[in-house]
Design an enzyme around this catalytic site. Structure first.
Site, PDB file in Angstrom:
ATOM      1  N   GLY A  25       0.839  -1.209   0.000  1.00 32.01           N
ATOM      2  CA  GLY A  25       0.000   0.000   0.000  1.00 32.01           C
ATOM      3  C   GLY A  25       0.864   1.246   0.000  1.00 32.01           C
ATOM      4  N   ASN A  57      -6.414  12.698  -2.401  1.00 30.59           N
ATOM      5  CA  ASN A  57      -5.335  12.088  -1.627  1.00 30.59           C
ATOM      6  C   ASN A  57      -4.335  13.128  -1.144  1.00 30.59           C
ATOM      7  OD1 ASN A  57      -5.114   9.450  -4.127  1.00 30.59           O
ATOM      8  ND2 ASN A  57      -6.367   9.509  -2.286  1.00 30.59           N
ATOM      9  N   ILE A  97      -1.788  -7.022  -4.701  1.00 28.95           N
ATOM     10  CA  ILE A  97      -1.039  -7.995  -3.908  1.00 28.95           C
ATOM     11  C   ILE A  97      -1.673  -9.380  -4.009  1.00 28.95           C
ATOM     12  CG2 ILE A  97      -2.269  -7.603  -1.739  1.00 28.95           C
ATOM     13  CD1 ILE A  97       1.517  -8.279  -2.183  1.00 28.95           C
ATOM     14  N   ASN A 119      -8.502  -2.189   3.047  1.00 26.33           N
ATOM     15  CA  ASN A 119      -9.646  -3.079   2.867  1.00 26.33           C
ATOM     16  C   ASN A 119      -9.342  -4.458   3.433  1.00 26.33           C
ATOM     17  OD1 ASN A 119      -9.105  -5.191   0.481  1.00 26.33           O
ATOM     18  ND2 ASN A 119      -8.061  -3.276   0.037  1.00 26.33           N
ATOM     19  N   CYS A 159      -3.570 -14.245  14.585  1.00 25.73           N
ATOM     20  CA  CYS A 159      -3.454 -13.767  13.218  1.00 25.73           C
ATOM     21  C   CYS A 159      -4.593 -12.771  12.975  1.00 25.73           C
ATOM     22  CB  CYS A 159      -3.493 -14.922  12.218  1.00 25.73           C
ATOM     23  SG  CYS A 159      -5.154 -15.497  11.793  1.00 25.73           S
ATOM     24  N   CYS A 174     -36.772  -6.048   1.606  1.00 21.47           N
ATOM     25  CA  CYS A 174     -38.028  -5.304   1.664  1.00 21.47           C
ATOM     26  C   CYS A 174     -37.867  -3.925   2.290  1.00 21.47           C
ATOM     27  CB  CYS A 174     -39.123  -6.097   2.374  1.00 21.47           C
ATOM     28  SG  CYS A 174     -38.534  -7.112   3.695  1.00 21.47           S
ATOM     29  N   CYS A 442      -8.981 -20.955  15.340  1.00 23.68           N
ATOM     30  CA  CYS A 442      -9.030 -20.017  14.224  1.00 23.68           C
ATOM     31  C   CYS A 442      -9.190 -20.769  12.913  1.00 23.68           C
ATOM     32  CB  CYS A 442      -7.748 -19.201  14.184  1.00 23.68           C
ATOM     33  SG  CYS A 442      -7.612 -18.121  12.746  1.00 23.68           S
ATOM     34  N   CYS A 445      -5.478 -19.936  11.013  1.00 26.80           N
ATOM     35  CA  CYS A 445      -4.129 -20.300  11.457  1.00 26.80           C
ATOM     36  C   CYS A 445      -4.073 -21.533  12.366  1.00 26.80           C
ATOM     37  CB  CYS A 445      -3.425 -19.112  12.110  1.00 26.80           C
ATOM     38  SG  CYS A 445      -4.042 -18.658  13.741  1.00 26.80           S
TER      39      CYS A 445
END
Lengths: 605, 370
Positions: A25, A57, A97, A119, A159, A174, A442, A445
């Site tokens: 990023g 930005n 990525i 995200n 993790c 609805c 998990c 992991c």
């Protein structure tokens, strides 16, 4: 004798200058992070970002200037950094990525990976890649004044997916189609409408009145009768919205009257809905034009008030005009692109944003809600998270400080750090919190991750299993699925074209029933998940599946048809809640990286 | 306090500042646009503060620094081009600083800060002092604070950093409190609005006044007095560290340098004994290992302190304050930052508290400005 290289002891300075690190990023956190890394002495940095630079930005992504708008963030970031540190060896990738080129082997090249993402999908993916490669990952996020940094190390810490995160808020069909009660319902409706008219039509994004609404029926048989009746009328159910609109030539007046008069009058016939609710009031185009001519005032006068143009709330007449203009613009854009074309909604595309503003406001007015400015609607429709430079600067500084601990081998000194808006009762603005050990259950992991999913085997398609369950819910990018039936029957192959034929078949067609087990693999992520199937005929309305065993207070809201990619079409904050919620006391950085109530942590309380 | 700002905000500003206007509101952005700030010292910390203020969109920022660019300053800072050795630091930083945001008036002043006459400082709404001697900081604080010019100080010494703010004896501000909404007066945000609830997006602005202690008072606390003794365990070691480092700076005219590590670390240890003894406190309050962590300026520490400092200056320009003079404190085993906790803060709710129900953004602040 201690030897210093700048502020660092020599041993640390040497590993800093020789190691390779990856920054995922190059946006708000990424720019600050790259700067901090090179000034600290890091010399081998790779940075990846799929995005290009936008003017919004520039208030914080300081490596970019106005002249760079439209260019690759990763590329320009590299060029700017090299200017003040020519010795830095930076490789920039204008790419996602999640591209399979970035395999586990790719990740293994690095001493450390640092996320600077916005995200959840990408965070999930990098989490898995770093677990697979066993490379330490520093996670972080910011929203407004709040921020957080934490470390993820396989076997040592939780993790990213150890704790279930709240999923994006969705609304029942609805509510959107029949009984909106909040502005956000009207905004979602307007975005659906955009797609139905100009974009990719989606069966989960209907905008016409829902005759099958259980609330509307005085008795159960009536709902069925209505549904049949409307089909016989030959209305929306049989002809797609887009086709109908095309048949009228995208005539704004006809569209207006259908959506805000005819459909509303139809809703009014479903009288049970309005027993306890205020009934909607239909609008009629020509009436509105007559009224509007008398009360219209110029925008110029409004602007002298000093507010942003976008912050003004026009009247109903004004929004009817805006609706008409944007429909004309969008329909001609569509025509220009030829047959089969589809537009993609983008908050930064003015006619698209105008259209949603107008349609949402008209609907709000119909349902007696106060209308909102374009500025406010853009925030909600576009899931905009307010952002400033200083929060990112602090968080990026903390990331590097944690990175130094990792490189020194002092992982035991690492911790999660929260940046508050205000100092807590102990007068701390930055609050450290001990890292938690991995969750043994998990689904990512743990050593042999397993989940149980409740669904209806006779009505769930293979496509749904692939897209909504394995990809969206469980974060796989390219799943391969086989049935654990002793024969290893292949259900889904990640290779294109191999199992497309299965997509619209149902699970039961393959003999899958209650108690069946499916093995889902994502080879890129080096991730295998065993899915236990629990069959149920009685899922809630709008619920296609449910993951069993999520703790109630952390359970995602039922994943419904609405949680489709088109709600946040074109927006990189793809898994954000649809209302941006950065309340004063909630830690809610992008995509719920942090847990709520963090100051109950035993270290910092 | 701030210049009368233009009522109109241009399209260009609206587009560039969009994401921050959505956070702190249009009025706050306009106030920023009417403010002038002085920044002394363009080292690592100074560059961070400059970046943050310029990106925020102040009207003008003056960069004041008489020092010349050395190899060390090139390494520590991202505004100075690599071929600017020997140039004045403020001058060398100017071009890149201006590129950060062409809408801000950035200027470089190469004079020595100590040589500036009093009235020079009075032209600004806020001053931020980095890399300044103790005496000079005290002088500027005493000069500016009574005139309602907000004074900020900060430094980074290796892994350590601190910031201090003196907002005057009668700093007026506005605090945001969540409002309990019983019955929505505008009854038409849909049927849901009728239910009573605390809406985190619905806040009340409450006018308050606060009084801050001066830098001189903060640095001259009598630790031998009875009252101070009880506060000991709340004062982090950083306070004493700051005293030692300020003494070093006064005596040597510079900060500890990696090139003279041996000599400087010896001096620091000696000063530690002298300073703590003179303050009447035990030498154990400042363990000796501090010496290897206070040389040069750590870039990430500059980023953290610069970020907090930058945000505090911006908040003060808004005339709101959530908390003015705290400091970041990281875990004891990581990066100890210094804290100025000695400012007195007395809250006197002014009789005409305004309690308006406003949306979180963009909120309008109706303060009776002097």
């Amino acid at each position: 004798m201690v030897q210093l290289v700048g502020p660092l002891r020599k041993e640390l300075a040497d590993s800093v200058s020789s190691c390779r690190v990856l920054v995922v990023g190059a946006g708000g956190i990424g720019c600050e992070l790259l700067k901090n890394l090179v000034l600290t002495g890091f010399r081998n940095i790779e940075v990846i970002d799929l995005d290009t630079i936008d003017v919004s930005n520039l208030n914080r992504q300081f490596l970019f200037q106005k002249k760079h708008v439209g260019k690759s963030k990763a590329q320009v970031a590299k060029e700017s950094v090299v200017q003040f540190c020519p010795k830095a060896n930076i490789t920039a990738y204008h790419d996602s990525i999640m591209n399979p080129d970035y395999s586990v082997e790719f990740f293994r090249n690095f001493a450390l990976v640092m996320n600077a993402l916005d995200n959840r999908a990408a965070r999930n993916h990098v989490n898995r890649m770093c677990l697979a490669a066993d490379i330490p990952l520093i996670e972080s996020g910011t929203a407004g004044y709040l921020g957080q940094v934490t470390i993820i190390k396989k076997g040592l810490t939780e993790c990213y997916e150890c704790q279930p995160k709240p999923t994006q808020k969705t609304f029942p069909g609805c509510t959107i189609r029949n009984t909106p009660s909040e502005p956000i319902h009207c905004i979602v409706w307007a975005k659906y409408l955009f797609n139905q008219l100009f974009g990719e039509e989606d069966a989960d994004q209907e905008v016409s009145p829902d005759t099958a609404d259980p609330e509307a029926a005085w008795d159960p048989s009536e709902a069925a009768a209505r549904a049949t009746a409307s089909e016989q009328d030959g209305d929306i159910k049989r002809v797609s919205t887009k086709d109908w609109a095309r048949s009228t030539g995208y005539d704004p007046v006809k569209l207006f009257n259908k959506l805000f008069k005819d459909d509303i009058m139809y809703l009014l016939t479903m009288d049970k809905l309005w027993r306890k609710r205020k009934a909607p009031l239909p609008l009629e185009w020509s009436e509105l034009q007559k009224q509007g001519e008398h009360s219209h005032f110029s925008l110029v006068e409004e602007m002298l008030g000093g507010g942003l143009k976008d912050q003004h709330v026009l009247g109903v007449y004004g929004y009817s005009q805006l609706f008409s203009e944007s429909v004309k613009t969008l329909s001609s854009q569509l025509a220009e692109r030829g047959a089969g074309a589809e537009l993609v909604w983008d908050k930064d595309d003015p006619p698209a944003m105008d259209f949603v503003t107008a349609a949402a406001n008209l609907r709000m007015h119909v349902f007696s809600m106060n209308m909102k400015s374009r500025f406010d609607i853009k925030s909600m429709a576009g899931n905009i998270i307010p952002a400033i430079a200083t929060t990112n600067a602090v968080i990026a500084g903390l990331i590097v400080l944690e990175a130094l601990k990792v490189l020194s081998g002092d992982l035991d000194q690492c911790c999660t750090i929260f940046l508050n808006k205000q100092p807590n009762p102990k007068k701390k603005l930055l609050v450290p919190c001990a890292l938690d050990p991995p969750n043994l259950n998990c689904y990512v992991c743990a050593s042999k991750p397993e989940v149980t999913v409740r669904l209806n085997v006779s009505s769930t398609m293979i496509q749904t299993l692939q897209d909504k369950i394995l990809k969206e819910r469980f974060g796989m990018v390219a799943p391969d699925v086989q049935i654990e039936d002793g024969k290893g029957t292949i259900l889904i192959s990640s290779e294109e074209g191999e199992t497309e034929g299965n997509n619209s078949k149902f699970l039961s067609d393959f003999g899958i029933r209650n108690g069946s087990r499916l093995q889902a693999d994502d080879f890129l992520q080096d991730y295998t998940l065993l899915v236990n199937v629990l069959h149920s005929d009685e899922l809630g309305k709008d619920m296609e599946f449910e993951v069993v065993g999520d703790a109630p207070d952390k359970a995602p809201t039922p994943s419904t048809q609405e949680e489709g990619k088109n709600i946040t079409n074109g927006n990189k904050d793809s898994a954000q809640p649809s209302t941006s919620s950065t309340g004063n006391n909630m830690h809610c950085c992008r995509n719920n990286l942090c847990r709520l109530n963090s100051w109950r942590c035993s270290v910092c309380k | 306090m701030v210049e009368k700002e233009d009522a109109i905000i241009s399209e260009e500003e609206a587009a560039q500042y969009d994401r921050q206007i959505r956070l702190w509101g249009l009025d706050a952005q306009k106030r920023l646009r009417g403010s002038r700030v002085l920044l002394v010292g363009l080292g690592g910390l100074g560059a961070e503060v400059a970046k943050n203020l310029i990106l925020a969109g102040v009207k003008g920022l003056t960069l004041l620094d008489h020092e010349l660019v050395t190899e060390e300053s090139c390494r520590a800072q991202f505004l100075i081009p690599v071929d600017a050795l020997g140039q004045n630091r403020a001058q060398a930083s100017l071009e890149r600083a201006q590129f950060l945001n062409p809408m801000v008036e950035v200027e470089a002043d190469t004079d020595k800060a100590e040589d500036k006459p009093d009235d020079f400082f009075l032209k600004f709404n806020a001053v931020c002092l980095t890399h300044c001697s103790r005496d000079f900081m005290v002088r500027v604080d005493q000069l500016c604070a009574p005139k309602n010019i907000k004074v900020f100080c900060g430094d980074v010494f290796g892994y350590h950093g601190y910031m201090f703010a003196d907002l005057g004896q009668e700093h007026q501000y506005v605090e945001e409190k969540p409002k309990v909404v019983k019955q929505s007066e505008d009854a038409n945000d849909g049927p849901e609005a009728k239910k009573p609830k605390v809406d985190p997006n619905e806040t009340t602005m409450v006018k308050k006044t606060a009084s801050f202690c001066s830098l001189k008072e903060a640095l001259e606390v009598d630790w031998m007095g009875g009252k101070a003794k009880t506060n000991f365990k709340n004062i982090p070691v950083g306070y004493f560290l700051l005293q030692v480092l300020l003494k070093f700076r006064t005596d040597k005219g510079r900060d500890p340098q990696p090139d003279s590590y041996t000599e400087d670390s010896g001096l620091l240890l000696q000063m530690r004994e002298d300073v703590l003894e003179a303050m009447g406190v035990s030498i154990d309050l400042l363990p000796p290992n501090f010496v290897s962590y206070c040389f040069s300026e750590m870039s990430p520490v500059c980023a953290v302190v610069g970020g907090v400092l930058g945000q505090e200056i911006v908040k003060v320009i808004f005339l709101t304050i959530y908390y003015a003079y705290f400091l970041p404190v990281l875990g004891p085993q990581t990066v100890p930052c210094l804290m100025n906790k000695l400012s007195k803060m007395t809250l006197q709710p002014s009789p005409s508290c305004c309690q308006r129900s406003v949306r979180k953004w963009p909120w309008t602040v109706g303060l009776g400005q002097k």
